[in-house]
Design an enzyme around this catalytic site. Structure first.
Site, PDB file in Angstrom:
ATOM      1  N   GLU A  79       5.847  -3.073   7.028  1.00 12.49           N
ATOM      2  CA  GLU A  79       5.047  -1.905   7.797  1.00 12.49           C
ATOM      3  C   GLU A  79       5.248  -1.807   9.294  1.00 12.49           C
ATOM      4  OE1 GLU A  79       2.248  -4.949   6.011  1.00 12.49           O
ATOM      5  OE2 GLU A  79       4.253  -4.829   6.082  1.00 12.49           O
TER       6      GLU A  79
ATOM      7  N   GLY B 184       1.510  -5.538   1.904  1.00 12.78           N
ATOM      8  CA  GLY B 184       0.175  -5.922   1.067  1.00 12.78           C
ATOM      9  C   GLY B 184       0.623  -6.959  -0.191  1.00 12.78           C
TER      10      GLY B 184
ATOM     11  N   GLU C  78       1.119 -10.220   1.053  1.00 14.92           N
ATOM     12  CA  GLU C  78      -0.084 -10.588   1.496  1.00 14.92           C
ATOM     13  C   GLU C  78      -0.811 -11.233   0.337  1.00 14.92           C
ATOM     14  OE1 GLU C  78      -1.137  -8.841   5.754  1.00 14.92           O
ATOM     15  OE2 GLU C  78      -0.948  -7.368   4.228  1.00 14.92           O
TER      16      GLU C  78
ATOM     17  N   ALA D  11       0.618  -1.262  -0.043  1.00  9.76           N
ATOM     18  CA  ALA D  11      -0.110  -0.026   0.112  1.00  9.76           C
ATOM     19  C   ALA D  11       0.824   1.221   0.074  1.00  9.76           C
ATOM     20  CB  ALA D  11      -0.775   0.009   1.176  1.00  9.76           C
TER      21      ALA D  11
END
Length: 164
Positions: free
Chosen positions: A100, A77, A80, A37
């Site tokens: 993060e 992300g 992920e 992100a």
């Protein structure tokens, strides 16, 4: 970005509904899988579009094999998304991680659940708490990726998808 999330969701739903599609391959553009992100979007009062977690779950629950073709980086992300895929192929120069935590955030799309299931608690805990990026060769040893290649990652992912 919201556009990428929507494209992932729409593409997977379309592929799942199409009987002529036998497998799905997810890749990035210009030699990069995904750096995750854009943290600048976290400060906006209302983010448009859906959340990543349900999309990763949609990938994971697909009845058709989903293969991640990881080039460059799969961070946050992006990793992920790859964790939601059934198979992962990485270029030998790729790097993966959940950085993060270095800015005080925990992975929010169930990476903290999927990573330990895949590589075991000790290795996952190290990656989750330190935010370190690991090279593809280490990812292969840990079981994070199924194969590493020096050639075209997308072609290798298509071969694997055709095989499974």
């Amino acid at each position: 970005s919201p556009a990428v999330l929507q494209a992932l969701e729409d593409g997977l739903k379309k592929a799942d509904a199409d009987p002529s599609v036998k497998a799905v391959m997810i890749c990035g553009e210009n030699g990069k899988f995904s750096a995750g992100a854009d943290i600048r979007g976290f400060s906006s009062p209302k983010r448009l579009g859906g959340a990543l977690g349900p999309i990763v779950s949609l990938i994971e629950s697909s009845e058709k094999p989903v293969v991640a073709a990881i080039e460059g980086v799969a961070l946050g992300g992006g990793l992920e998304v790859a964790l939601g895929c059934h198979y992962r192929i990485a270029h030998v120069k790729a790097r993966m991680g959940l950085p993060e935590v270095t800015i005080g955030l925990l992975p929010g799309a169930e990476g903290t659940q999927r990573l330990p299931r895949l590589i075991g608690v000790p290795a996952a805990l190290d990656m989750i708490t330190t935010g370190k990026h690991i090279p593809a060769t280490e990812a292969l040893k840990l079981g994070l990726v199924d194969e590493i290649v020096e050639e075209n990652t997308i072609e290798a992912a298509i071969r694997l998808a055709n095989k499974v």
